[in-house]
Design a protein around this motif. Structure first.
Motif, PDB file in Angstrom:
ATOM      1  N   VAL A 269     -14.916 -30.607   7.086  1.00 41.58           N
ATOM      2  CA  VAL A 269     -15.021 -30.134   8.465  1.00 41.58           C
ATOM      3  C   VAL A 269     -14.412 -28.744   8.567  1.00 41.58           C
ATOM      4  CG1 VAL A 269     -14.270 -30.522  10.855  1.00 41.58           C
ATOM      5  CG2 VAL A 269     -15.058 -32.445   9.455  1.00 41.58           C
ATOM      6  N   TYR A 270     -15.074 -27.875   9.309  1.00 36.02           N
ATOM      7  CA  TYR A 270     -14.624 -26.495   9.480  1.00 36.02           C
ATOM      8  C   TYR A 270     -14.303 -26.225  10.946  1.00 36.02           C
ATOM      9  CZ  TYR A 270     -16.473 -25.761   4.790  1.00 36.02           C
ATOM     10  OH  TYR A 270     -16.710 -25.844   3.440  1.00 36.02           O
ATOM     11  N   LEU A 271     -13.255 -25.444  11.160  1.00 34.13           N
ATOM     12  CA  LEU A 271     -12.887 -24.981  12.497  1.00 34.13           C
ATOM     13  C   LEU A 271     -13.378 -23.548  12.650  1.00 34.13           C
ATOM     14  CD1 LEU A 271     -11.236 -25.204  15.197  1.00 34.13           C
ATOM     15  CD2 LEU A 271      -9.288 -24.281  13.900  1.00 34.13           C
ATOM     16  N   ILE A 272     -14.057 -23.281  13.751  1.00 31.71           N
ATOM     17  CA  ILE A 272     -14.541 -21.940  14.057  1.00 31.71           C
ATOM     18  C   ILE A 272     -13.996 -21.568  15.429  1.00 31.71           C
ATOM     19  CG2 ILE A 272     -16.572 -20.464  14.332  1.00 31.71           C
ATOM     20  CD1 ILE A 272     -16.978 -23.847  12.712  1.00 31.71           C
ATOM     21  N   TYR A 273     -13.324 -20.435  15.548  1.00 32.42           N
ATOM     22  CA  TYR A 273     -12.699 -20.090  16.827  1.00 32.42           C
ATOM     23  C   TYR A 273     -12.694 -18.581  17.066  1.00 32.42           C
ATOM     24  CZ  TYR A 273      -8.594 -19.292  13.775  1.00 32.42           C
ATOM     25  OH  TYR A 273      -7.734 -18.859  12.780  1.00 32.42           O
ATOM     26  N   SER A 274     -12.758 -18.201  18.352  1.00 30.38           N
ATOM     27  CA  SER A 274     -12.626 -16.801  18.746  1.00 30.38           C
ATOM     28  C   SER A 274     -11.164 -16.401  18.654  1.00 30.38           C
ATOM     29  CB  SER A 274     -13.130 -16.595  20.176  1.00 30.38           C
ATOM     30  OG  SER A 274     -14.499 -16.881  20.271  1.00 30.38           O
ATOM     31  N   SER A 275     -10.907 -15.214  18.097  1.00 31.56           N
ATOM     32  CA  SER A 275      -9.527 -14.799  17.888  1.00 31.56           C
ATOM     33  C   SER A 275      -9.392 -13.285  18.084  1.00 31.56           C
ATOM     34  CB  SER A 275      -9.065 -15.193  16.474  1.00 31.56           C
ATOM     35  OG  SER A 275      -7.671 -15.051  16.345  1.00 31.56           O
ATOM     36  N   GLN A 276      -8.158 -12.822  17.908  1.00 30.53           N
ATOM     37  CA  GLN A 276      -7.847 -11.407  18.099  1.00 30.53           C
ATOM     38  C   GLN A 276      -8.392 -10.924  19.454  1.00 30.53           C
ATOM     39  OE1 GLN A 276      -5.532 -11.155  15.960  1.00 30.53           O
ATOM     40  NE2 GLN A 276      -6.189  -9.554  14.514  1.00 30.53           N
ATOM     41  N   ASP A 277      -7.963 -11.630  20.500  1.00 34.08           N
ATOM     42  CA  ASP A 277      -8.419 -11.326  21.859  1.00 34.08           C
ATOM     43  C   ASP A 277      -9.942 -11.356  21.956  1.00 34.08           C
ATOM     44  OD1 ASP A 277      -5.842 -11.041  22.958  1.00 34.08           O
ATOM     45  OD2 ASP A 277      -5.715  -8.986  22.222  1.00 34.08           O
TER      46      ASP A 277
END
Length: 443
Positions: A269-277
């Motif tokens: 399973v992979y986590l994908i997330y928006s980051s660095q504002d």
């Protein structure tokens, strides 16, 4: 001789790309010929919604005021007093009730209309995700339960609803949904708890871990000002909960806002997330128990300011739909593809087809949240999106549309010569559509 050699190499390169595109086109034509439903869904519907003329101003000084820019459909969409608001948010009279059925038979999706559960109440599963549970041959739809008043924490704050919890609905046919209740509830008294009603819980996604026998939920956890920027983890022995909240964290030490998880064919399973504002996306595998991230992480779509990721996989290629970062206002979706889930990822362009130009540039006035594979129909999926209603978030709507992987790509790669080796991704607009009558949940 040198220039002749360069010319020969260039011709070979062009021939190679042309051949590859012909192979892709041939594969897609074969795909379409096997599935008449695809041809039916490609007959998209057009929209001819006009911006209404501005209301006449009675003030004698109105003519002296500086003329403002012309209103757009997005302005009308965001205006709760718009004359055409009913177009985007039809009233309860047109609600889709699977128990009573609808005109011309059942099992039709009506994007944007109120969707009722088996008890006759509007479904509350916003920013949701889908889990197909093989043990019970049942689909479970998890999402934000927003059946509360909309307000702003402060004058310049975003519209919000107090955290109520994660709602869960079950179905055998992806159309008739039974309310399983709130499977992860808000904390009412402890203000220091992540799930306190004054905080933020968004985009819950659930996967099943075959090794531990646990259902694991990941979600975006934040405070009212969106400064915590973390992920939260909860577990349960059953898909219908109750889920036990464990803790929150900043994955890999970075801020995390819009997120999703994706389970690959090998169980990783992979986590994908928006980051660095929100300026880039991060992606990395979880530990084998799905309760933490591994150290390995890749930064993707750097500087592109994308959020609301929704991943799926077809014939060994990874695809992702993302949204721009414009708050509650709708914007243009983009499709991306990669041969490895860790990248590099290439942007393929806007996948939306039908409606009109503004519908396509606004992702049909919705934002991506999940993509559901349809077993038995290769290359076919349901695109799940939310049509947010910032004036009354509980009255936000669901935009479910057919997504088809097929057809030659229509946009060259950004940093390489030629077109990609994979087919395009298309999301087709329909006011009304259905899954094939022969499609059933596998047993």
């Amino acid at each position: 001789m040198v220039w002749s050699l360069v010319g020969l190499l260039l011709m070979l390169q062009l021939y190679s790309f042309a051949s590859r595109r012909n192979v892709v086109r041939g594969d897609i034509q074969l795909h379409v010929s096997r599935h008449p439903l695809v041809r039916e869904l490609e007959q998209v519907e057009e929209e001819n919604i006009q911006v209404p003329p501005p209301k006449k101003k009675k003030s004698p000084h109105a003519a002296k005021r500086r003329r403002k820019r012309s209103a757009t459909l997005i302005d009308e969409f965001l205006d709760e007093n718009s004359q055409i608001r009913h177009v985007f948010f039809p009233d309860m009279k047109s609600a889709v009730d699977p128990v009573k059925g609808v005109e011309n038979g059942s099992h039709h999706y009506y994007p944007g209309k109120i969707w009722l559960d088996t008890e006759g109440n509007p479904i509350q599963a916003h920013g949701g995700g889908m889990l197909y549970d093989e043990r019970s041959n049942t689909y479970y739809w998890y999402g934000e339960y927003k059946d509360g008043p909309t307000y702003r924490a402060h004058k310049k704050g975003a519209a919000r609803v107090d955290v109520i919890g994660v709602g869960c609905y079950s179905s055998k046919d992806l159309w008739t949904w039974k309310n399983q209740g709130i499977v992860l509830a808000a904390e009412q008294t402890n203000e220091t708890h992540d799930l306190h009603k004054s905080n933020v819980l968004e985009r819950p996604k659930v996967v099943f871990n075959e090794k531990t026998g646990k259902y694991v939920m990941w979600m975006h956890i934040d405070d009212a000002n969106y400064t915590k920027a973390s992920v939260g983890i909860a577990i349960s022995d059953y898909p219908t909960g109750p889920f036990e909240y464990l803790h929150s964290q900043r994955p890999h030490g970075f801020d995390s806002r819009d997120m999703t998880i994706f389970k690959d064919d090998d169980g990783v399973v992979y986590l994908i997330y928006s980051s660095q504002d929100n300026s880039e996306l991060h992606i990395g595998p979880l530990t084998s128990d799905y309760l933490d991230v591994q150290p390995d992480m890749r930064r993707i779509l750097i500087g592109q300011h994308r959020e609301a990721p929704a991943l799926f996989k077809y014939q060994g290629t990874y695809y992702m739909i993302t949204s721009g970062c414009t708050g509650w206002a709708p914007n243009e979706a983009l499709a991306h593809a990669a041969e490895s889930i860790m990248g590099p990822w290439e942007t393929m362009g806007n996948p939306c087809i039908g409606g009109n130009k503004m519908f396509r540039l606004a992702t049909f006035f919705a934002q991506s949240t999940f993509v559901v594979p349809l077993p038995g129909i290769p290359g076919s999926y349901i695109f799940m999106a939310d049509r947010w209603n910032p004036a009354e978030l509980r009255n936000s709507r669901y935009i479910w549309l057919p997504l088809i992987v097929g057809g030659p790509p229509d946009r060259p790669l950004e940093y390489n010569f030629g077109f990609p080796p994979w087919p395009r991704v298309s999301i087709y607009w329909h006011k009304k559509w259905r899954l094939p009558s022969s499609w059933k949940v596998s047993k």
